[in-house]
Motif scaffolding. Structure first.
Motif, PDB file in Angstrom:
ATOM      1  N   VAL A  45       0.860  -1.183   0.000  1.00  0.00           N
ATOM      2  CA  VAL A  45       0.000   0.000   0.000  1.00  0.00           C
ATOM      3  C   VAL A  45       0.895   1.232   0.000  1.00  0.00           C
ATOM      4  N   TYR A  46       0.533   2.174  -0.864  1.00  0.00           N
ATOM      5  CA  TYR A  46       1.296   3.420  -0.969  1.00  0.00           C
ATOM      6  C   TYR A  46       0.440   4.548  -0.420  1.00  0.00           C
ATOM      7  N   GLY A  47       1.096   5.570   0.103  1.00  0.00           N
ATOM      8  CA  GLY A  47       0.352   6.706   0.654  1.00  0.00           C
ATOM      9  C   GLY A  47       0.928   8.022   0.166  1.00  0.00           C
ATOM     10  N   GLU A  48       0.045   8.988   0.020  1.00  0.00           N
ATOM     11  CA  GLU A  48       0.478  10.339  -0.354  1.00  0.00           C
ATOM     12  C   GLU A  48      -0.196  11.330   0.578  1.00  0.00           C
ATOM     13  N   LEU A  49       0.580  12.288   1.028  1.00  0.00           N
ATOM     14  CA  LEU A  49       0.040  13.293   1.945  1.00  0.00           C
ATOM     15  C   LEU A  49       0.677  14.640   1.622  1.00  0.00           C
ATOM     16  N   ASN A  50      -0.170  15.630   1.306  1.00  0.00           N
ATOM     17  CA  ASN A  50       0.367  16.974   1.073  1.00  0.00           C
ATOM     18  C   ASN A  50       0.676  17.591   2.424  1.00  0.00           C
ATOM     19  N   ILE A  51       1.958  17.776   2.706  1.00  0.00           N
ATOM     20  CA  ILE A  51       2.280  18.340   4.018  1.00  0.00           C
ATOM     21  C   ILE A  51       2.370  19.861   3.996  1.00  0.00           C
ATOM     22  N   THR A  52       2.676  20.423   2.843  1.00  0.00           N
ATOM     23  CA  THR A  52       2.534  21.879   2.672  1.00  0.00           C
ATOM     24  C   THR A  52       1.975  22.077   1.277  1.00  0.00           C
ATOM     25  N   ALA A  53       1.821  23.326   0.894  1.00  0.00           N
ATOM     26  CA  ALA A  53       1.269  23.604  -0.439  1.00  0.00           C
ATOM     27  C   ALA A  53       2.180  23.037  -1.525  1.00  0.00           C
ATOM     28  N   LYS A  54       3.477  22.973  -1.257  1.00  0.00           N
ATOM     29  CA  LYS A  54       4.404  22.571  -2.306  1.00  0.00           C
ATOM     30  C   LYS A  54       5.103  21.243  -2.034  1.00  0.00           C
ATOM     31  N   GLN A  55       4.839  20.646  -0.904  1.00  0.00           N
ATOM     32  CA  GLN A  55       5.592  19.464  -0.550  1.00  0.00           C
ATOM     33  C   GLN A  55       4.668  18.316  -0.147  1.00  0.00           C
ATOM     34  N   SER A  56       4.998  17.117  -0.664  1.00  0.00           N
ATOM     35  CA  SER A  56       4.196  15.950  -0.340  1.00  0.00           C
ATOM     36  C   SER A  56       5.067  14.855   0.233  1.00  0.00           C
ATOM     37  N   LEU A  57       4.468  14.111   1.117  1.00  0.00           N
ATOM     38  CA  LEU A  57       5.135  12.962   1.706  1.00  0.00           C
ATOM     39  C   LEU A  57       4.589  11.711   1.028  1.00  0.00           C
ATOM     40  N   TYR A  58       5.491  10.807   0.634  1.00  0.00           N
ATOM     41  CA  TYR A  58       5.088   9.564  -0.008  1.00  0.00           C
ATOM     42  C   TYR A  58       5.557   8.405   0.853  1.00  0.00           C
ATOM     43  N   GLY A  59       4.707   7.416   0.990  1.00  0.00           N
ATOM     44  CA  GLY A  59       5.064   6.291   1.850  1.00  0.00           C
ATOM     45  C   GLY A  59       4.660   4.967   1.242  1.00  0.00           C
ATOM     46  N   MET A  60       5.220   3.905   1.777  1.00  0.00           N
ATOM     47  CA  MET A  60       4.878   2.562   1.319  1.00  0.00           C
ATOM     48  C   MET A  60       5.013   1.612   2.489  1.00  0.00           C
ATOM     49  N   ALA A  61       4.094   0.662   2.561  1.00  0.00           N
ATOM     50  CA  ALA A  61       4.223  -0.407   3.551  1.00  0.00           C
ATOM     51  C   ALA A  61       3.878  -1.706   2.846  1.00  0.00           C
ATOM     52  N   LYS A  62       4.604  -2.763   3.181  1.00  0.00           N
ATOM     53  CA  LYS A  62       4.349  -4.059   2.528  1.00  0.00           C
ATOM     54  C   LYS A  62       4.577  -5.196   3.506  1.00  0.00           C
ATOM     55  N   CYS A  63       3.897  -6.290   3.225  1.00  0.00           N
ATOM     56  CA  CYS A  63       4.129  -7.527   3.965  1.00  0.00           C
ATOM     57  C   CYS A  63       4.279  -8.639   2.944  1.00  0.00           C
ATOM     58  N   THR A  64       4.972  -9.712   3.323  1.00  0.00           N
ATOM     59  CA  THR A  64       5.022 -10.861   2.427  1.00  0.00           C
ATOM     60  C   THR A  64       3.642 -11.523   2.418  1.00  0.00           C
ATOM     61  N   PRO A  65       3.319 -12.225   1.324  1.00  0.00           N
ATOM     62  CA  PRO A  65       1.948 -12.737   1.175  1.00  0.00           C
ATOM     63  C   PRO A  65       1.586 -13.869   2.136  1.00  0.00           C
ATOM     64  N   ASP A  66       2.596 -14.449   2.812  1.00  0.00           N
ATOM     65  CA  ASP A  66       2.320 -15.590   3.687  1.00  0.00           C
ATOM     66  C   ASP A  66       1.899 -15.191   5.105  1.00  0.00           C
ATOM     67  N   LEU A  67       2.060 -13.919   5.449  1.00  0.00           N
ATOM     68  CA  LEU A  67       1.819 -13.512   6.839  1.00  0.00           C
ATOM     69  C   LEU A  67       0.346 -13.342   7.164  1.00  0.00           C
ATOM     70  N   PRO A  68      -0.115 -13.937   8.269  1.00  0.00           N
ATOM     71  CA  PRO A  68      -1.480 -13.643   8.718  1.00  0.00           C
ATOM     72  C   PRO A  68      -1.584 -12.155   9.086  1.00  0.00           C
ATOM     73  N   PRO A  69      -2.795 -11.579   9.007  1.00  0.00           N
ATOM     74  CA  PRO A  69      -2.938 -10.131   9.213  1.00  0.00           C
ATOM     75  C   PRO A  69      -2.292  -9.616  10.499  1.00  0.00           C
ATOM     76  N   GLU A  70      -2.466 -10.339  11.585  1.00  0.00           N
ATOM     77  CA  GLU A  70      -1.932  -9.808  12.857  1.00  0.00           C
ATOM     78  C   GLU A  70      -0.401  -9.839  12.883  1.00  0.00           C
ATOM     79  N   GLU A  71       0.187 -10.854  12.223  1.00  0.00           N
ATOM     80  CA  GLU A  71       1.654 -10.911  12.128  1.00  0.00           C
ATOM     81  C   GLU A  71       2.163  -9.777  11.245  1.00  0.00           C
ATOM     82  N   CYS A  72       1.455  -9.554  10.166  1.00  0.00           N
ATOM     83  CA  CYS A  72       1.798  -8.472   9.245  1.00  0.00           C
ATOM     84  C   CYS A  72       1.763  -7.142   9.981  1.00  0.00           C
ATOM     85  N   SER A  73       0.690  -6.942  10.732  1.00  0.00           N
ATOM     86  CA  SER A  73       0.519  -5.692  11.445  1.00  0.00           C
ATOM     87  C   SER A  73       1.622  -5.486  12.489  1.00  0.00           C
TER      88      SER A  73
END
Ligand code: NAG
Ligand code: NAG
Ligand code: NAG
Ligand code: NAG
Ligand code: NAG
Ligand code: NAG
Ligand code: NAG
Length: 373
Positions: free
Chosen positions: A198-226
Protein backbone atom coordinates in the motif's frame (compact mmCIF):
# COMPACT_ATOMS: atom_id res chain seq x y z
CA UNK A 1 -0.78 36.74 20.75
CA UNK A 2 0.22 33.10 21.11
CA UNK A 3 -1.68 32.15 17.97
CA UNK A 4 0.15 34.82 16.05
CA UNK A 5 3.48 33.31 17.10
CA UNK A 6 2.18 29.89 16.04
CA UNK A 7 1.26 31.17 12.62
CA UNK A 8 4.60 32.88 12.08
CA UNK A 9 6.36 29.70 13.02
CA UNK A 10 4.49 27.74 10.36
CA UNK A 11 5.33 30.35 7.78
CA UNK A 12 9.02 30.12 8.56
CA UNK A 13 8.82 26.34 8.30
CA UNK A 14 7.20 26.51 4.92
CA UNK A 15 10.06 28.55 3.55
CA UNK A 16 12.63 26.08 4.75
CA UNK A 17 10.72 23.22 3.15
CA UNK A 18 11.18 24.81 -0.21
CA UNK A 19 14.94 24.59 0.11
CA UNK A 20 15.35 20.87 -0.28
CA UNK A 21 13.00 19.59 -2.88
CA UNK A 22 15.34 17.40 -4.82
CA UNK A 23 17.38 14.34 -4.04
CA UNK A 24 21.06 14.11 -4.56
CA UNK A 25 22.17 10.69 -5.68
CA UNK A 26 25.60 9.87 -4.37
CA UNK A 27 27.90 6.90 -4.02
CA UNK A 28 26.99 3.30 -4.52
CA UNK A 29 27.53 1.00 -1.62
CA UNK A 30 26.42 -2.46 -0.89
CA UNK A 31 26.76 -4.61 2.12
CA UNK A 32 26.69 -8.29 2.72
CA UNK A 33 26.42 -10.27 5.87
CA UNK A 34 25.62 -7.82 8.55
CA UNK A 35 22.64 -8.26 10.76
CA UNK A 36 21.66 -4.59 10.67
CA UNK A 37 22.90 -2.88 7.59
CA UNK A 38 22.62 0.86 7.23
CA UNK A 39 23.51 2.32 3.91
CA UNK A 40 22.68 5.38 1.90
CA UNK A 41 19.50 4.83 -0.02
CA UNK A 42 20.93 5.55 -3.40
CA UNK A 43 21.26 3.26 -6.34
CA UNK A 44 21.18 0.09 -4.37
CA UNK A 45 22.18 -2.98 -6.40
CA UNK A 46 21.50 -5.59 -3.76
CA UNK A 47 21.90 -6.37 -0.10
CA UNK A 48 22.26 -9.95 1.01
CA UNK A 49 22.48 -11.72 4.30
CA UNK A 50 23.69 -15.29 4.36
CA UNK A 51 23.67 -17.40 7.46
CA UNK A 52 27.27 -18.51 7.80
CA UNK A 53 26.93 -20.79 10.79
CA UNK A 54 24.61 -23.12 8.96
CA UNK A 55 25.94 -24.45 5.67
CA UNK A 56 25.37 -27.42 3.40
CA UNK A 57 27.78 -29.65 1.47
CA UNK A 58 27.83 -29.45 -2.30
CA UNK A 59 25.96 -32.15 -4.19
CA UNK A 60 23.82 -33.10 -1.17
CA UNK A 61 20.06 -33.42 -1.29
CA UNK A 62 19.76 -29.95 0.22
CA UNK A 63 21.86 -28.48 -2.55
CA UNK A 64 19.76 -30.13 -5.24
CA UNK A 65 16.55 -29.03 -3.55
CA UNK A 66 17.80 -25.47 -3.30
CA UNK A 67 18.67 -25.37 -7.00
CA UNK A 68 15.20 -26.64 -7.83
CA UNK A 69 13.63 -24.07 -5.52
CA UNK A 70 15.50 -21.16 -7.09
CA UNK A 71 14.53 -22.27 -10.58
CA UNK A 72 10.89 -22.52 -9.55
CA UNK A 73 10.98 -19.07 -8.05
CA UNK A 74 12.57 -17.66 -11.16
CA UNK A 75 10.13 -19.38 -13.51
CA UNK A 76 7.22 -17.90 -11.54
CA UNK A 77 8.56 -14.36 -11.61
CA UNK A 78 6.08 -13.09 -14.18
CA UNK A 79 2.95 -14.34 -12.43
CA UNK A 80 0.11 -11.97 -11.70
CA UNK A 81 0.65 -11.82 -7.93
CA UNK A 82 4.23 -10.57 -8.29
CA UNK A 83 5.25 -13.11 -5.68
CA UNK A 84 5.57 -16.83 -5.19
CA UNK A 85 5.91 -19.08 -2.18
CA UNK A 86 7.16 -22.60 -2.57
CA UNK A 87 8.82 -25.54 -0.86
CA UNK A 88 10.98 -28.36 -2.22
CA UNK A 89 11.29 -31.57 -0.24
CA UNK A 90 13.12 -34.73 -1.06
CA UNK A 91 14.90 -37.28 1.03
CA UNK A 92 14.90 -35.91 4.56
CA UNK A 93 15.54 -32.32 3.65
CA UNK A 94 13.27 -29.45 2.73
CA UNK A 95 13.91 -25.95 1.56
CA UNK A 96 11.36 -23.14 1.76
CA UNK A 97 11.46 -20.04 -0.35
CA UNK A 98 9.64 -17.01 -1.60
CA UNK A 99 10.12 -13.93 -3.68
CA UNK A 100 8.21 -10.69 -3.86
CA UNK A 101 8.49 -7.97 -6.47
CA UNK A 102 7.52 -4.37 -5.80
CA UNK A 103 3.92 -3.75 -6.81
CA UNK A 104 4.77 -0.89 -9.16
CA UNK A 105 7.00 -2.80 -11.58
CA UNK A 106 6.18 -4.75 -14.72
CA UNK A 107 6.42 -8.56 -14.89
CA UNK A 108 9.46 -8.17 -17.16
CA UNK A 109 11.24 -6.01 -14.64
CA UNK A 110 10.27 -8.48 -11.92
CA UNK A 111 11.79 -11.32 -13.94
CA UNK A 112 15.06 -9.42 -14.36
CA UNK A 113 15.14 -8.58 -10.68
CA UNK A 114 14.54 -12.18 -9.56
CA UNK A 115 17.19 -13.45 -11.96
CA UNK A 116 19.67 -11.03 -10.45
CA UNK A 117 18.66 -12.02 -6.92
CA UNK A 118 19.18 -15.70 -7.74
CA UNK A 119 22.52 -14.98 -9.41
CA UNK A 120 23.80 -12.85 -6.53
CA UNK A 121 22.56 -15.10 -3.76
CA UNK A 122 24.02 -18.18 -5.44
CA UNK A 123 27.44 -16.61 -5.76
CA UNK A 124 27.54 -14.82 -2.42
CA UNK A 125 25.74 -17.28 -0.19
CA UNK A 126 27.02 -20.34 -2.08
CA UNK A 127 26.73 -22.86 0.75
CA UNK A 128 24.43 -21.07 3.19
CA UNK A 129 21.41 -23.04 4.27
CA UNK A 130 19.47 -19.81 4.47
CA UNK A 131 19.74 -16.41 2.90
CA UNK A 132 17.84 -13.20 2.36
CA UNK A 133 18.53 -10.96 -0.60
CA UNK A 134 17.10 -7.50 -1.21
CA UNK A 135 17.49 -6.17 -4.71
CA UNK A 136 16.24 -2.78 -5.85
CA UNK A 137 12.80 -3.88 -7.02
CA UNK A 138 12.43 -7.27 -5.39
CA UNK A 139 13.23 -9.52 -2.53
CA UNK A 140 14.00 -13.24 -2.27
CA UNK A 141 14.69 -15.59 0.58
CA UNK A 142 15.10 -19.28 1.26
CA UNK A 143 15.70 -21.37 4.32
CA UNK A 144 15.79 -24.91 5.68
CA UNK A 145 13.37 -23.61 8.34
CA UNK A 146 9.71 -23.23 7.66
CA UNK A 147 9.58 -19.46 8.09
CA UNK A 148 6.22 -19.12 6.38
CA UNK A 149 3.44 -17.35 8.32
CA UNK A 150 5.95 -16.14 10.93
CA UNK A 151 6.90 -12.46 11.15
CA UNK A 152 10.69 -12.35 10.94
CA UNK A 153 12.37 -9.07 11.67
CA UNK A 154 15.98 -10.12 11.36
CA UNK A 155 18.11 -9.30 9.45
CA UNK A 156 17.12 -5.65 9.37
CA UNK A 157 18.14 -3.56 6.43
CA UNK A 158 18.17 0.22 6.88
CA UNK A 159 18.58 2.35 3.81
CA UNK A 160 18.54 6.06 4.24
CA UNK A 161 18.18 9.10 2.12
CA UNK A 162 21.29 11.15 2.89
CA UNK A 163 19.54 14.49 2.93
CA UNK A 164 18.76 15.97 6.33
CA UNK A 165 15.27 17.16 7.03
CA UNK A 166 15.17 20.92 7.36
CA UNK A 167 12.25 22.13 9.41
CA UNK A 168 10.32 21.02 12.40
CA UNK A 169 11.43 17.41 12.70
CA UNK A 170 8.95 16.40 15.37
CA UNK A 171 6.06 17.43 13.12
CA UNK A 172 7.55 15.59 10.18
CA UNK A 173 8.13 12.45 12.26
CA UNK A 174 4.52 12.62 13.38
CA UNK A 175 3.34 12.89 9.82
CA UNK A 176 5.44 9.90 8.80
CA UNK A 177 4.27 7.83 11.72
CA UNK A 178 0.63 8.76 11.15
CA UNK A 179 0.99 7.74 7.52
CA UNK A 180 2.61 4.44 8.51
CA UNK A 181 -0.23 3.79 10.91
CA UNK A 182 -2.78 4.19 8.12
CA UNK A 183 -0.74 2.15 5.64
CA UNK A 184 -0.20 -0.65 8.15
CA UNK A 185 -3.91 -1.17 8.66
CA UNK A 186 -4.52 -1.10 4.94
CA UNK A 187 -1.79 -3.67 4.23
CA UNK A 188 -2.97 -6.04 6.95
CA UNK A 189 -6.45 -5.90 5.42
CA UNK A 190 -5.22 -7.20 2.07
CA UNK A 191 -5.90 -10.95 1.86
CA UNK A 192 -2.94 -13.31 2.24
CA UNK A 193 -1.50 -14.37 -1.09
CA UNK A 194 -2.25 -11.05 -2.81
CA UNK A 195 -0.05 -8.09 -3.54
CA UNK A 196 0.43 -6.70 -0.07
CA UNK A 197 1.69 -3.26 -0.93
CA UNK A 198 0.00 0.00 0.00
CA UNK A 199 1.30 3.42 -0.97
CA UNK A 200 0.35 6.71 0.65
CA UNK A 201 0.48 10.34 -0.35
CA UNK A 202 0.04 13.29 1.94
CA UNK A 203 0.37 16.97 1.07
CA UNK A 204 2.28 18.34 4.02
CA UNK A 205 2.53 21.88 2.67
CA UNK A 206 1.27 23.60 -0.44
CA UNK A 207 4.40 22.57 -2.31
CA UNK A 208 5.59 19.46 -0.55
CA UNK A 209 4.20 15.95 -0.34
CA UNK A 210 5.13 12.96 1.71
CA UNK A 211 5.09 9.56 -0.01
CA UNK A 212 5.06 6.29 1.85
CA UNK A 213 4.88 2.56 1.32
CA UNK A 214 4.22 -0.41 3.55
CA UNK A 215 4.35 -4.06 2.53
CA UNK A 216 4.13 -7.53 3.96
CA UNK A 217 5.02 -10.86 2.43
CA UNK A 218 1.95 -12.74 1.17
CA UNK A 219 2.32 -15.59 3.69
CA UNK A 220 1.82 -13.51 6.84
CA UNK A 221 -1.48 -13.64 8.72
CA UNK A 222 -2.94 -10.13 9.21
CA UNK A 223 -1.93 -9.81 12.86
CA UNK A 224 1.65 -10.91 12.13
CA UNK A 225 1.80 -8.47 9.25
CA UNK A 226 0.52 -5.69 11.45
CA UNK A 227 2.94 -6.34 14.31
CA UNK A 228 5.86 -6.60 11.89
CA UNK A 229 4.95 -3.21 10.41
CA UNK A 230 4.62 -1.65 13.85
CA UNK A 231 8.24 -2.55 14.52
CA UNK A 232 9.45 -1.53 11.09
CA UNK A 233 7.79 1.90 11.41
CA UNK A 234 9.17 2.29 14.93
CA UNK A 235 12.69 2.05 13.51
CA UNK A 236 12.19 5.03 11.20
CA UNK A 237 12.68 7.90 13.66
CA UNK A 238 15.23 6.04 15.77
CA UNK A 239 17.35 3.38 14.13
CA UNK A 240 17.01 3.89 10.44
CA UNK A 241 16.58 7.41 9.27
CA UNK A 242 16.72 9.82 12.15
CA UNK A 243 16.48 13.36 10.84
CA UNK A 244 16.51 12.30 7.19
CA UNK A 245 14.00 13.16 4.50
CA UNK A 246 13.58 9.54 3.49
CA UNK A 247 14.51 5.96 4.12
CA UNK A 248 13.56 2.30 4.19
CA UNK A 249 13.34 -0.29 6.91
CA UNK A 250 13.34 -3.74 5.36
CA UNK A 251 12.71 -6.92 7.30
CA UNK A 252 12.38 -10.38 5.73
CA UNK A 253 8.64 -10.30 6.44
CA UNK A 254 7.70 -6.69 5.92
CA UNK A 255 9.03 -3.28 5.03
CA UNK A 256 8.30 0.43 5.01
CA UNK A 257 9.59 3.39 3.06
CA UNK A 258 9.02 7.15 3.07
CA UNK A 259 10.33 9.93 0.85
CA UNK A 260 9.56 13.50 -0.12
CA UNK A 261 9.29 12.45 -3.73
CA UNK A 262 7.15 9.88 -5.50
CA UNK A 263 9.41 6.86 -5.58
CA UNK A 264 6.96 4.54 -7.30
CA UNK A 265 5.31 4.47 -10.68
CA UNK A 266 1.71 5.47 -10.11
CA UNK A 267 -0.71 3.22 -11.95
CA UNK A 268 -4.30 2.19 -11.65
CA UNK A 269 -3.62 -1.22 -10.12
CA UNK A 270 -1.66 0.22 -7.21
CA UNK A 271 -3.22 0.68 -3.79
CA UNK A 272 -2.58 4.37 -3.27
CA UNK A 273 -4.14 6.11 -0.29
CA UNK A 274 -4.40 9.85 -0.71
CA UNK A 275 -4.43 11.03 2.84
CA UNK A 276 -6.22 14.20 3.77
CA UNK A 277 -5.59 16.77 6.47
CA UNK A 278 -2.52 18.60 5.26
CA UNK A 279 -0.30 20.58 7.57
CA UNK A 280 -2.05 23.86 6.83
CA UNK A 281 -5.30 22.47 8.17
CA UNK A 282 -3.57 20.97 11.13
CA UNK A 283 -1.70 24.18 11.86
CA UNK A 284 -5.08 25.91 11.71
CA UNK A 285 -6.41 23.40 14.22
CA UNK A 286 -3.36 24.01 16.35
CA UNK A 287 -3.97 27.74 16.19
CA UNK A 288 -7.51 27.18 17.40
CA UNK A 289 -6.24 25.02 20.25
CA UNK A 290 -3.60 27.60 21.14
CA UNK A 291 -6.24 30.34 21.06
CA UNK A 292 -8.47 28.35 23.39
CA UNK A 293 -5.61 27.67 25.76
CA UNK A 294 -4.47 31.28 25.76
CA UNK A 295 -8.03 32.45 26.36
CA UNK A 296 -8.38 30.09 29.30
CA UNK A 297 -5.02 31.17 30.66
CA UNK A 298 -5.97 34.84 30.24
CA UNK A 299 -9.26 34.30 32.06
CA UNK A 300 -7.44 32.47 34.84
CA UNK A 301 -4.86 35.27 35.09
CA UNK A 302 -7.65 37.82 35.13
CA UNK A 303 -9.43 35.94 37.93
CA UNK A 304 -6.17 35.68 39.82
CA UNK A 305 -5.51 39.39 39.37
CA UNK A 306 -9.05 40.24 40.44
CA UNK A 307 -8.84 38.15 43.56
CA UNK A 308 -5.45 39.66 44.41
CA UNK A 309 -6.97 43.09 43.94
CA UNK A 310 -10.02 42.11 45.97
CA UNK A 311 -7.85 40.70 48.75
CA UNK A 312 -5.66 43.78 48.92
CA UNK A 313 -8.71 46.03 48.91
CA UNK A 314 -10.19 43.93 51.69
CA UNK A 315 -6.97 44.32 53.66
CA UNK A 316 -7.05 48.02 53.03
CA UNK A 317 -10.66 48.16 54.06
CA UNK A 318 -9.88 46.17 57.21
CA UNK A 319 -7.07 48.55 58.01
CA UNK A 320 -9.34 51.51 57.37
CA UNK A 321 -12.02 49.99 59.53
CA UNK A 322 -9.43 49.60 62.28
CA UNK A 323 -8.47 53.22 61.96
CA UNK A 324 -12.10 54.36 61.98
CA UNK A 325 -12.91 52.20 64.97
CA UNK A 326 -9.86 53.52 66.78
CA UNK A 327 -10.85 57.07 65.95
CA UNK A 328 -14.39 56.53 67.11
CA UNK A 329 -14.01 54.23 70.08
CA UNK A 330 -10.37 54.29 71.13
CA UNK A 331 -7.66 51.69 70.99
CA UNK A 332 -9.28 49.06 73.19
CA UNK A 333 -12.26 48.73 70.83
CA UNK A 334 -10.02 47.40 68.10
CA UNK A 335 -9.50 43.93 69.49
CA UNK A 336 -13.14 43.31 70.29
CA UNK A 337 -14.56 44.74 67.08
CA UNK A 338 -12.13 43.62 64.51
CA UNK A 339 -12.99 39.96 64.64
CA UNK A 340 -16.71 40.51 64.55
CA UNK A 341 -18.67 39.62 61.47
CA UNK A 342 -21.83 41.58 61.03
CA UNK A 343 -25.03 40.51 59.38
CA UNK A 344 -26.90 43.27 57.59
CA UNK A 345 -29.97 42.66 59.78
CA UNK A 346 -27.85 42.93 62.90
CA UNK A 347 -26.36 46.18 61.71
CA UNK A 348 -29.78 47.47 60.74
CA UNK A 349 -31.05 46.67 64.20
CA UNK A 350 -27.99 48.10 65.94
CA UNK A 351 -28.03 51.37 63.99
CA UNK A 352 -31.77 51.67 64.25
CA UNK A 353 -32.01 51.06 60.51
CA UNK A 354 -29.22 53.52 59.72
CA UNK A 355 -31.12 56.35 61.32
CA UNK A 356 -29.66 59.81 60.96
CA UNK A 357 -29.52 60.03 64.74
CA UNK A 358 -27.03 57.20 64.89
CA UNK A 359 -24.78 58.66 62.18
CA UNK A 360 -21.49 59.77 63.64
CA UNK A 361 -19.45 60.66 60.54
CA UNK A 362 -18.22 59.69 57.10
CA UNK A 363 -15.44 57.30 56.19
CA UNK A 364 -13.66 56.84 52.92
CA UNK A 365 -16.14 54.21 51.80
CA UNK A 366 -19.44 55.23 53.40
CA UNK A 367 -21.11 56.66 56.39
CA UNK A 368 -20.25 55.64 59.93
CA UNK A 369 -23.03 54.90 62.34
CA UNK A 370 -23.06 54.51 66.05
CA UNK A 371 -23.91 50.98 66.99
CA UNK A 372 -26.04 50.09 70.01
CA UNK A 373 -26.21 46.49 71.26
C1 NAG B 1 22.53 -12.05 8.91
O1 NAG B 1 21.38 -12.05 9.71
C2 NAG B 1 21.45 -12.87 10.85
C3 NAG B 1 20.10 -12.92 11.47
O2 NAG B 1 19.74 -11.68 11.87
C4 NAG B 1 22.48 -12.33 11.79
O3 NAG B 1 22.54 -13.08 12.97
C5 NAG B 1 23.80 -12.34 11.10
O4 NAG B 1 24.75 -11.70 11.88
C6 NAG B 1 23.73 -11.66 9.74
N1 NAG B 1 24.94 -11.99 9.06
C7 NAG B 1 25.27 -13.19 8.64
C8 NAG B 1 26.61 -13.29 8.10
O5 NAG B 1 24.51 -14.12 8.68
C1 NAG C 1 23.26 -19.53 13.91
O1 NAG C 1 23.49 -18.40 14.75
C2 NAG C 1 22.32 -17.79 15.22
C3 NAG C 1 22.74 -16.62 16.06
O2 NAG C 1 23.62 -15.83 15.35
C4 NAG C 1 21.49 -18.77 16.03
O3 NAG C 1 20.31 -18.16 16.43
C5 NAG C 1 21.19 -19.97 15.19
O4 NAG C 1 20.52 -20.94 15.96
C6 NAG C 1 22.47 -20.59 14.63
N1 NAG C 1 22.12 -21.67 13.75
C7 NAG C 1 22.71 -22.83 13.79
C8 NAG C 1 22.22 -23.86 12.85
O5 NAG C 1 23.63 -23.06 14.57
C1 NAG D 1 29.17 -32.33 -7.59
O1 NAG D 1 28.65 -32.94 -8.77
C2 NAG D 1 29.28 -32.50 -9.97
C3 NAG D 1 28.59 -33.19 -11.11
O2 NAG D 1 27.21 -33.28 -10.94
C4 NAG D 1 30.75 -32.74 -9.96
O3 NAG D 1 31.34 -32.25 -11.14
C5 NAG D 1 31.37 -32.11 -8.75
O4 NAG D 1 32.73 -32.45 -8.67
C6 NAG D 1 30.67 -32.55 -7.50
N1 NAG D 1 31.18 -31.82 -6.37
C7 NAG D 1 31.47 -32.40 -5.21
C8 NAG D 1 32.03 -31.51 -4.15
O5 NAG D 1 31.24 -33.58 -5.02
C1 NAG E 1 6.27 -22.28 -10.37
O1 NAG E 1 6.38 -22.91 -9.10
C2 NAG E 1 5.80 -24.20 -9.00
C3 NAG E 1 6.01 -24.73 -7.60
O2 NAG E 1 5.64 -23.77 -6.64
C4 NAG E 1 6.41 -25.14 -10.00
O3 NAG E 1 5.73 -26.39 -9.93
C5 NAG E 1 6.31 -24.58 -11.39
O4 NAG E 1 6.98 -25.41 -12.29
C6 NAG E 1 6.92 -23.17 -11.41
N1 NAG E 1 6.91 -22.58 -12.74
C7 NAG E 1 5.82 -22.19 -13.39
C8 NAG E 1 6.04 -21.62 -14.72
O5 NAG E 1 4.71 -22.33 -12.91
C1 NAG F 1 19.28 -37.21 6.50
O1 NAG F 1 20.20 -36.15 6.39
C2 NAG F 1 21.44 -36.35 7.05
C3 NAG F 1 22.30 -35.14 6.84
O2 NAG F 1 21.57 -33.99 7.18
C4 NAG F 1 22.14 -37.58 6.50
O3 NAG F 1 23.31 -37.82 7.22
C5 NAG F 1 21.20 -38.77 6.60
O4 NAG F 1 21.78 -39.90 5.98
C6 NAG F 1 19.88 -38.47 5.92
N1 NAG F 1 18.95 -39.59 6.08
C7 NAG F 1 18.29 -40.09 5.08
C8 NAG F 1 17.38 -41.23 5.40
O5 NAG F 1 18.39 -39.69 3.93
C1 NAG G 1 24.60 -9.29 -8.91
O1 NAG G 1 23.89 -9.66 -10.08
C2 NAG G 1 24.01 -8.76 -11.17
C3 NAG G 1 23.10 -9.22 -12.28
O2 NAG G 1 23.17 -10.59 -12.47
C4 NAG G 1 25.46 -8.70 -11.62
O3 NAG G 1 25.61 -7.81 -12.69
C5 NAG G 1 26.30 -8.24 -10.44
O4 NAG G 1 27.66 -8.27 -10.79
C6 NAG G 1 26.07 -9.15 -9.26
N1 NAG G 1 26.77 -8.65 -8.12
C7 NAG G 1 27.65 -9.37 -7.48
C8 NAG G 1 28.37 -8.68 -6.36
O5 NAG G 1 27.85 -10.53 -7.74
C1 NAG H 1 -1.92 17.35 -3.23
O1 NAG H 1 -1.37 18.31 -4.10
C2 NAG H 1 -1.51 18.01 -5.48
C3 NAG H 1 -0.85 19.11 -6.25
O2 NAG H 1 0.41 19.40 -5.73
C4 NAG H 1 -2.97 17.89 -5.83
O3 NAG H 1 -3.09 17.52 -7.18
C5 NAG H 1 -3.61 16.85 -4.96
O4 NAG H 1 -4.98 16.79 -5.22
C6 NAG H 1 -3.39 17.16 -3.50
N1 NAG H 1 -3.92 16.08 -2.73
C7 NAG H 1 -4.65 16.24 -1.65
C8 NAG H 1 -5.09 15.01 -0.94
O5 NAG H 1 -4.93 17.35 -1.24
Amino acid sequence: MSSLIGFRYEQRNMHSFLLFQFLLLLSITWFCSSSTTTSPDTNFPHVCNCTRNSTFELNTTYHTNLKTLLSWLSSNATNSAGSHITKVSSGNSSVYGLFQCNADITPEKCQKCIDQAVYNVTSECATSKEAVVFVKFCFLRYSYRDFLTIAEESPKIFLLNLKDYVGQLATFNNEVSEMMYTLRHAVADIPMGSRRFVYGELNITAKQSLYGMAKCTPDLPPEECSSCLVNAAADIPTGCCKGKIGGRVLFPSCGVRFELYRFYEPSSHLNILRLGGNRKNRSHQRQIIISIISTVVSVLLLCFGCSLCFLSRRRQRKLLRGILLRESFGDESLASFESLQFQLSEIQAATNNFSQGNKIGRGGFGEVYKVTW
